[in-house]
Scaffold this motif. Sequence first.
Motif, PDB file in Angstrom:
ATOM      1  N   MET A   1       9.221   4.253  -0.536  1.00  0.00           N
ATOM      2  CA  MET A   1       7.602   3.768   0.615  1.00  0.00           C
ATOM      3  C   MET A   1       8.169   4.242   1.781  1.00  0.00           C
ATOM      4  SD  MET A   1       5.648   3.339  -1.702  1.00  0.00           S
ATOM      5  CE  MET A   1       4.434   2.044  -0.576  1.00  0.00           C
ATOM      6  N   LEU A   2       7.298   4.906   2.620  1.00  0.00           N
ATOM      7  CA  LEU A   2       7.045   4.827   4.419  1.00  0.00           C
ATOM      8  C   LEU A   2       7.421   2.981   4.597  1.00  0.00           C
ATOM      9  CD1 LEU A   2       4.430   6.978   4.925  1.00  0.00           C
ATOM     10  CD2 LEU A   2       6.273   7.691   5.464  1.00  0.00           C
ATOM     11  N   GLU A   3       7.958   3.788   5.809  1.00  0.00           N
ATOM     12  CA  GLU A   3       9.103   2.063   6.424  1.00  0.00           C
ATOM     13  C   GLU A   3       7.880   2.455   7.428  1.00  0.00           C
ATOM     14  OE1 GLU A   3      12.857   1.815   6.074  1.00  0.00           O
ATOM     15  OE2 GLU A   3      13.063   2.868   5.133  1.00  0.00           O
ATOM     16  N   VAL A   4       7.340   0.958   8.085  1.00  0.00           N
ATOM     17  CA  VAL A   4       7.182   1.185   9.622  1.00  0.00           C
ATOM     18  C   VAL A   4       7.520  -0.129  10.351  1.00  0.00           C
ATOM     19  CG1 VAL A   4       4.902   0.506  10.735  1.00  0.00           C
ATOM     20  CG2 VAL A   4       4.656   1.373   8.966  1.00  0.00           C
ATOM     21  N   HIS A   5       7.974  -0.008  10.914  1.00  0.00           N
ATOM     22  CA  HIS A   5       8.803  -0.947  12.183  1.00  0.00           C
ATOM     23  C   HIS A   5       7.704  -0.933  13.424  1.00  0.00           C
ATOM     24  CE1 HIS A   5      11.820  -2.372  14.759  1.00  0.00           C
ATOM     25  NE2 HIS A   5      12.121  -1.261  15.761  1.00  0.00           N
ATOM     26  N   PHE A  16       4.805   1.708  17.382  1.00  0.00           N
ATOM     27  CA  PHE A  16       4.781   1.864  15.890  1.00  0.00           C
ATOM     28  C   PHE A  16       6.103   3.562  15.347  1.00  0.00           C
ATOM     29  CE2 PHE A  16       0.322  -0.063  16.052  1.00  0.00           C
ATOM     30  CZ  PHE A  16       1.129  -1.446  15.413  1.00  0.00           C
ATOM     31  N   LEU A  17       6.881   3.050  15.036  1.00  0.00           N
ATOM     32  CA  LEU A  17       7.647   4.619  13.862  1.00  0.00           C
ATOM     33  C   LEU A  17       7.496   4.385  12.816  1.00  0.00           C
ATOM     34  CD1 LEU A  17      10.874   3.446  16.321  1.00  0.00           C
ATOM     35  CD2 LEU A  17       9.786   5.041  16.179  1.00  0.00           C
ATOM     36  N   LEU A  18       7.358   5.438  12.782  1.00  0.00           N
ATOM     37  CA  LEU A  18       7.006   5.504  11.052  1.00  0.00           C
ATOM     38  C   LEU A  18       7.600   6.106  10.745  1.00  0.00           C
ATOM     39  CD1 LEU A  18       4.756   5.279   8.717  1.00  0.00           C
ATOM     40  CD2 LEU A  18       3.675   7.105   9.649  1.00  0.00           C
ATOM     41  N   HIS A  19       8.721   6.013   9.569  1.00  0.00           N
ATOM     42  CA  HIS A  19       9.735   6.922   8.967  1.00  0.00           C
ATOM     43  C   HIS A  19       9.136   6.408   7.759  1.00  0.00           C
ATOM     44  CE1 HIS A  19      14.248   7.786   8.409  1.00  0.00           C
ATOM     45  NE2 HIS A  19      14.628   6.622   7.365  1.00  0.00           N
ATOM     46  N   ASP A  20      10.021   8.110   6.691  1.00  0.00           N
ATOM     47  CA  ASP A  20       9.880   8.517   5.788  1.00  0.00           C
ATOM     48  C   ASP A  20      12.064   8.642   5.160  1.00  0.00           C
ATOM     49  OD1 ASP A  20       9.887   9.914   3.081  1.00  0.00           O
ATOM     50  OD2 ASP A  20       9.756  11.611   3.486  1.00  0.00           O
ATOM     51  N   THR A  26      10.751  11.272  11.108  1.00  0.00           N
ATOM     52  CA  THR A  26      10.465   9.783  11.289  1.00  0.00           C
ATOM     53  C   THR A  26       9.577  10.267  12.784  1.00  0.00           C
ATOM     54  OG1 THR A  26      12.497   8.746  11.539  1.00  0.00           O
ATOM     55  CG2 THR A  26      10.435   7.609  13.215  1.00  0.00           C
ATOM     56  N   ALA A  27       8.313   9.269  12.608  1.00  0.00           N
ATOM     57  CA  ALA A  27       6.967   9.157  13.603  1.00  0.00           C
ATOM     58  C   ALA A  27       6.946   8.511  14.116  1.00  0.00           C
ATOM     59  CB  ALA A  27       5.356   9.996  12.970  1.00  0.00           C
ATOM     60  N   CYS A  28       6.523   8.401  15.902  1.00  0.00           N
ATOM     61  CA  CYS A  28       6.085   7.780  16.926  1.00  0.00           C
ATOM     62  C   CYS A  28       4.776   7.698  16.626  1.00  0.00           C
ATOM     63  CB  CYS A  28       6.746   8.098  18.648  1.00  0.00           C
ATOM     64  SG  CYS A  28       8.366   7.963  19.191  1.00  0.00           S
ATOM     65  N   ILE A  29       3.983   6.340  16.844  1.00  0.00           N
ATOM     66  CA  ILE A  29       2.704   6.899  16.927  1.00  0.00           C
ATOM     67  C   ILE A  29       2.907   6.077  18.327  1.00  0.00           C
ATOM     68  CG2 ILE A  29       0.760   5.517  16.125  1.00  0.00           C
ATOM     69  CD1 ILE A  29       2.416   7.114  13.585  1.00  0.00           C
ATOM     70  N   GLY A 101       7.636  13.781   5.661  1.00  0.00           N
ATOM     71  CA  GLY A 101       8.092  14.259   4.838  1.00  0.00           C
ATOM     72  C   GLY A 101       7.010  14.637   3.683  1.00  0.00           C
ATOM     73  N   GLY A 102       7.149  13.819   2.627  1.00  0.00           N
ATOM     74  CA  GLY A 102       6.575  13.856   1.348  1.00  0.00           C
ATOM     75  C   GLY A 102       4.424  13.723   1.527  1.00  0.00           C
ATOM     76  N   TYR A 103       4.486  12.318   2.508  1.00  0.00           N
ATOM     77  CA  TYR A 103       3.790  11.816   2.835  1.00  0.00           C
ATOM     78  C   TYR A 103       2.640  12.626   3.852  1.00  0.00           C
ATOM     79  CZ  TYR A 103       5.739   7.302   0.763  1.00  0.00           C
ATOM     80  OH  TYR A 103       6.367   6.889  -0.314  1.00  0.00           O
ATOM     81  N   SER A 104       0.915  12.848   3.870  1.00  0.00           N
ATOM     82  CA  SER A 104      -0.311  13.402   4.583  1.00  0.00           C
ATOM     83  C   SER A 104      -0.645  12.527   5.217  1.00  0.00           C
ATOM     84  CB  SER A 104      -0.419  14.756   3.606  1.00  0.00           C
ATOM     85  OG  SER A 104       0.018  15.840   3.188  1.00  0.00           O
ATOM     86  N   ALA A 105      -0.759  12.777   6.407  1.00  0.00           N
ATOM     87  CA  ALA A 105      -2.070  11.633   7.063  1.00  0.00           C
ATOM     88  C   ALA A 105      -3.390  12.564   7.895  1.00  0.00           C
ATOM     89  CB  ALA A 105      -1.047  11.078   8.563  1.00  0.00           C
TER      90      ALA A 105
END
Length: 252
Positions: A1-5, A16-20, A26-29, A101-105
């Motif tokens: 699962m994606l992790e949100v910090h 927000f850091l979104l991590h696969d 890792t994406a910075c929002i 990664g394997g997730y799409s936004a």
Amino acid sequence: MLEVHQFPCLSDNYGFLLHDPVSLETACIDTPDADAYLREAAGRGWQITQIWNTHWHPDHAGGNAAIKAATGCVVVAPEVDASKIEAIDRMVKHGDVVSLGGYSAQMIDVGGHTKGHVAYHVPEAGMAFVGDALFALGCGRMFEGTAPQFWASLLRLKALPPQTMLYCAHEYTASNARFALHADPDNRELAAYAEEIATRRAKDQPTVPTKLDRELAANPFLRADDLMLQTRWGGGDAIATFAALRAAKDTF
């Protein structure tokens, strides 16, 4: 699962850091504070690979260049706001898709706060990063857009699955709750929500993220199509009601 910090930035922003954890991407929002993002990512052992900007305001895109220089990450930003954003690698618009990664936004046009504001909806993870388009019990100021545009944007967010977690960019909820109670004083769901917010803020706890179904029941800006609110504020038209609510909040 994606992790949100999630972590506080500047005076009232959230970072927000979104991590696969599979791809280790890792994406910075948004990037309100480059040093904070780099520090938080390093503390978790995460390598920043992307930046996803929601809009051009400096407390959302001001850290792009510094983070890109430090990490070599790819910067994704809304096409309409692109002339005001530094270090862009890819411009996006409504309906476009970006991957982590394997997730799409999926990009959602939520213009109104700025003309080109976008939200990033990750359906598989049940989350949406909405920047300043929508807040817990509020919405962003209408700096550049029009009431019809902003209401159309909110309708797109209202159409997301009700269990979607909304990651808003600021801790404005206590102030928003005071206005919401003024705007919609007979709403029992709102009254209960406002009490919970007061308790959380008294303990210095965040009120973000929030769940869409709760906002649908209590956020007056999402309820501009409600007949009772229209009678109180706008005379039977959702756009007029939204405009009246936004104008009233601006001076509340």
